[in-house]
Design a protein around this motif. Sequence first.
Motif, mmCIF file in Angstrom:
data_model
loop_
_atom_site.group_PDB
_atom_site.id
_atom_site.type_symbol
_atom_site.label_atom_id
_atom_site.label_comp_id
_atom_site.label_asym_id
_atom_site.label_seq_id
_atom_site.Cartn_x
_atom_site.Cartn_y
_atom_site.Cartn_z
ATOM 1 N N ALA A 69 -6.980 -0.766 4.990
ATOM 2 C CA ALA A 69 -7.924 -0.613 3.884
ATOM 3 C C ALA A 69 -8.327 0.845 3.742
ATOM 4 O O ALA A 69 -8.116 1.654 4.652
ATOM 5 C CB ALA A 69 -9.165 -1.492 4.122
ATOM 6 N N GLN A 110 -14.753 -6.907 2.779
ATOM 7 C CA GLN A 110 -15.811 -6.551 1.827
ATOM 8 C C GLN A 110 -17.115 -6.245 2.559
ATOM 9 O O GLN A 110 -17.819 -5.289 2.230
ATOM 10 C CB GLN A 110 -16.003 -7.691 0.825
ATOM 11 C CG GLN A 110 -16.959 -7.363 -0.314
ATOM 12 C CD GLN A 110 -17.136 -8.549 -1.243
ATOM 13 O OE1 GLN A 110 -17.435 -9.663 -0.785
ATOM 14 N NE2 GLN A 110 -16.962 -8.332 -2.532
ATOM 15 N N GLN A 141 -3.185 3.931 -2.687
ATOM 16 C CA GLN A 141 -3.254 2.900 -3.718
ATOM 17 C C GLN A 141 -2.670 1.599 -3.191
ATOM 18 O O GLN A 141 -1.674 1.604 -2.460
ATOM 19 C CB GLN A 141 -2.499 3.323 -4.982
ATOM 20 C CG GLN A 141 -2.610 2.312 -6.117
ATOM 21 C CD GLN A 141 -1.852 2.742 -7.369
ATOM 22 O OE1 GLN A 141 -1.362 3.873 -7.447
ATOM 23 N NE2 GLN A 141 -1.741 1.859 -8.347
ATOM 24 N N ILE A 142 -3.300 0.476 -3.562
ATOM 25 C CA ILE A 142 -2.776 -0.858 -3.268
ATOM 26 C C ILE A 142 -2.468 -1.535 -4.591
ATOM 27 O O ILE A 142 -3.240 -1.434 -5.547
ATOM 28 C CB ILE A 142 -3.777 -1.694 -2.453
ATOM 29 C CG1 ILE A 142 -4.022 -1.049 -1.084
ATOM 30 C CG2 ILE A 142 -3.257 -3.124 -2.263
ATOM 31 C CD1 ILE A 142 -5.070 -1.753 -0.237
ATOM 32 N N ASP A 167 -10.580 -0.919 -1.070
ATOM 33 C CA ASP A 167 -9.370 -1.725 -1.276
ATOM 34 C C ASP A 167 -8.850 -2.166 0.088
ATOM 35 O O ASP A 167 -8.953 -1.412 1.065
ATOM 36 C CB ASP A 167 -8.288 -0.922 -1.989
ATOM 37 C CG ASP A 167 -8.761 -0.342 -3.311
ATOM 38 O OD1 ASP A 167 -8.914 -1.120 -4.272
ATOM 39 O OD2 ASP A 167 -8.972 0.881 -3.360
ATOM 40 N N ILE A 194 0.851 -1.182 0.000
ATOM 41 C CA ILE A 194 0.000 0.000 0.000
ATOM 42 C C ILE A 194 0.890 1.235 0.000
ATOM 43 O O ILE A 194 1.899 1.292 0.700
ATOM 44 C CB ILE A 194 -0.963 0.011 1.208
ATOM 45 C CG1 ILE A 194 -1.913 1.217 1.116
ATOM 46 C CG2 ILE A 194 -0.221 -0.030 2.527
ATOM 47 C CD1 ILE A 194 -3.071 1.149 2.109
ATOM 48 N N ARG A 207 -10.107 -5.241 -4.104
ATOM 49 C CA ARG A 207 -9.812 -4.177 -5.064
ATOM 50 C C ARG A 207 -11.114 -3.683 -5.661
ATOM 51 O O ARG A 207 -11.910 -4.469 -6.163
ATOM 52 C CB ARG A 207 -8.903 -4.685 -6.173
ATOM 53 C CG ARG A 207 -8.579 -3.636 -7.241
ATOM 54 C CD ARG A 207 -7.727 -4.232 -8.337
ATOM 55 N NE ARG A 207 -7.348 -3.226 -9.326
ATOM 56 C CZ ARG A 207 -6.627 -3.482 -10.404
ATOM 57 N NH1 ARG A 207 -6.205 -4.732 -10.636
ATOM 58 N NH2 ARG A 207 -6.324 -2.520 -11.247
ATOM 59 N N SER A 208 -11.346 -2.371 -5.552
ATOM 60 C CA SER A 208 -12.571 -1.755 -6.073
ATOM 61 C C SER A 208 -13.806 -2.495 -5.561
ATOM 62 O O SER A 208 -14.729 -2.805 -6.327
ATOM 63 C CB SER A 208 -12.554 -1.710 -7.605
ATOM 64 O OG SER A 208 -11.448 -0.961 -8.055
ATOM 65 N N SER A 209 -13.776 -2.843 -4.281
ATOM 66 C CA SER A 209 -14.877 -3.507 -3.568
ATOM 67 C C SER A 209 -15.072 -4.961 -3.963
ATOM 68 O O SER A 209 -16.031 -5.609 -3.514
ATOM 69 C CB SER A 209 -16.192 -2.740 -3.771
ATOM 70 O OG SER A 209 -16.058 -1.403 -3.337
ATOM 71 N N TRP A 223 -3.067 -9.178 -1.256
ATOM 72 C CA TRP A 223 -4.076 -8.185 -1.587
ATOM 73 C C TRP A 223 -5.437 -8.856 -1.448
ATOM 74 O O TRP A 223 -5.686 -9.931 -2.006
ATOM 75 C CB TRP A 223 -3.829 -7.733 -3.019
ATOM 76 C CG TRP A 223 -4.544 -6.506 -3.480
ATOM 77 C CD1 TRP A 223 -5.473 -5.775 -2.823
ATOM 78 C CD2 TRP A 223 -4.357 -5.853 -4.743
ATOM 79 N NE1 TRP A 223 -5.897 -4.715 -3.575
ATOM 80 C CE2 TRP A 223 -5.217 -4.734 -4.765
ATOM 81 C CE3 TRP A 223 -3.551 -6.114 -5.857
ATOM 82 C CZ2 TRP A 223 -5.300 -3.878 -5.865
ATOM 83 C CZ3 TRP A 223 -3.628 -5.265 -6.944
ATOM 84 C CH2 TRP A 223 -4.482 -4.160 -6.952
#
Length: 676
Positions: A600, A631, A445-446, A637, A436, A572-574, A569
């Motif tokens: 996150a 999630q 950003q990850i 992320d 990250i 990513r993008s939910s 990871w």
Amino acid sequence: MTIATENLTFNDNYARIHFDARPSGYILISIAEQFWNQIANSYGLNNLHHSQFWYLPQPSTMNYQRFYLIAIASIATHFYATFGFAKIALADSQPDLPIQTTKNTAPKNFVAQGTEIFLNGKTLNIPWGQWQVGNSVRLGISDTALDRQLGVELFNNSNYLTQPVDWYATDRARKISLTAKLSRQYRYLDITDIAKSSGWKWQISGNKLQLNTPATKVVDVRHDKIPKNGKITVILDRATPWKLSQTPTEGYLTIEAIADPKLLAQFNAPAPTVDANLDPDDDPTAQKLEYKVTSSKNQTIVQFPIVKGQRARAKLLSPTTLEVTINSNLAAIPDREIKWAPGLKWRQKWVKLGVNNFPVTYLEIDPRQQGIKIRPMLALEPNLVGTNHLIKFAPTTQVVAAINGGYFNRNNRMLLGALKRDGKWLSSPILNRGAIGWNDKGKIQIARVKMQETLTTSTGDRLQILTLNSAYVQAGLGRYTAAWGSTYAPMQANELIFTVQQDRVTQITPSNAIGSVIFEIPTNGYLLALRGQPELAGKLSIGTSLSLQRQITPPEFDTYSQIIAAGPWLVRSSQIVLDAQGENFGANFSKESAVRSAIANTANGNIILVAVHNRAGGKGPTLAEMAQLMQQMGVVDALNLDGGSSTSIYLGGQLIDRASATAARVHNAIGISLEP
């Protein structure tokens, strides 16, 4: 010698004492410099400097001559605090404790601060502070310490400057609200009124607060259905501090009170019969632990067994009744949402995943909030080699909060993975693992990150550097800079070490065994460690000039000033993107149920630092469950961090997700600081 009892003034050739309106209950002393020097010489205190004005507490009797002598002795020992007044006690109601000789160097806006409390003769690592409000000097103790060590339960709040609490209130429906004061590292709750009403006496000695509570008696102790789904009830004769701690197999309720020997005799007989209906998978060692009560030195300890998968929770039922419940239901860990500072929340809740419930403790940070800084931290600053407990090194770095960070080799205590701080790469990524990155503007950003360093020699050869300051060892060239430390010890047999200074090879030294030779890392260059691949040695002769190039993938990741790697990871993008095998984690690691941590970001741009412990009645989450939990919490992320016994969240001087005794040493962490 003249003394006036009204608006007291005392004058002679040496000093003047008189009552002053600020602060209330103190006496202002002005002492002539020549007399100060005379006292200093007499007591061998020639290194002490003269101060024109001194404050000392108003005496509780009218024996002013005796007080004057005490005042002069106090001045002679140079008990001086930040705002120009000396203190040997807080008010005239305080106990007659020894005159202090240690200086307290409190920061601006504080009369005094410290990190130790001497509670009824026992030293506790608890931050405390004093500050001035009008004519009153207020006493505050770190909110997390009150919650974790002194039995003050914190409730949800709507303003970080106030904190509702529970402390032996007569009206159980009414919460006590305490004023909060922030410092650079702690959030203090003003306990002055609680302490006075409870009969506490206190005294400052350097950075230590000496705190004495009235003698308290344990009237009765009752238990029911120990160890499974049980309850312990303690009856006291007055309010007193207490602390609940537990391991997977036993719990301890420590109370600042004394129990009668006749009462103790009832509980130190053989352990009670174990419930025959215990589940077959219950921990047999937990079932054999004794239930006992011991008492000494103004402290009573109730020790009790805990069945695997259950938790203990203590709460006050009345002004004199304390109850501990032991079970696996969700009430064992209450929901919590505390506004701790501008841009920082402390949250705790259960997250349901299928039929399982997981306790989640997390900090929510607004990285755009003025004054908030998020940076990687090292356990043994500034070196990349070494480990320590988060609760020990976090206070030394001036952070208010932190979470354990990336992976490391537990044997040699060296870093495994990317680390960049304040724009400087300290260690390279490895194994295509997730990292990250963030900057001071709140951009996050990850990604799975790679670094490729290349050395170009004066003869045109291009040599690939595999790792920078890393404990991940493979055949080829590794590079070690002063960020690693002052020295380097070979990590494989038969390494060939090249010393590079001012971009030129100046020395070549073979090493036979691991750690057989210690090499100094030049401050104006670096070391190259060649492992295997002997053909590369001929391209790095003494005198060879070198130029270094670096390429980061993805390229935009190199624009972030702060980077820390761990993995895998998770989200990513939910959407769940878990690929542990693709990040070179083993199958067992992926399937293992364990305590875990993560970092996150959320849809509103905030960052959350998360710790997930054992589910109700079972073990911690697998990696797949961890991804689903993130999630479920609505993150955009998420990156998994080092977990297991490393998992620790630090806030205001305490670990808030687990007992500090159960947390392992870590190599690095992510810290949050509040800057002016």
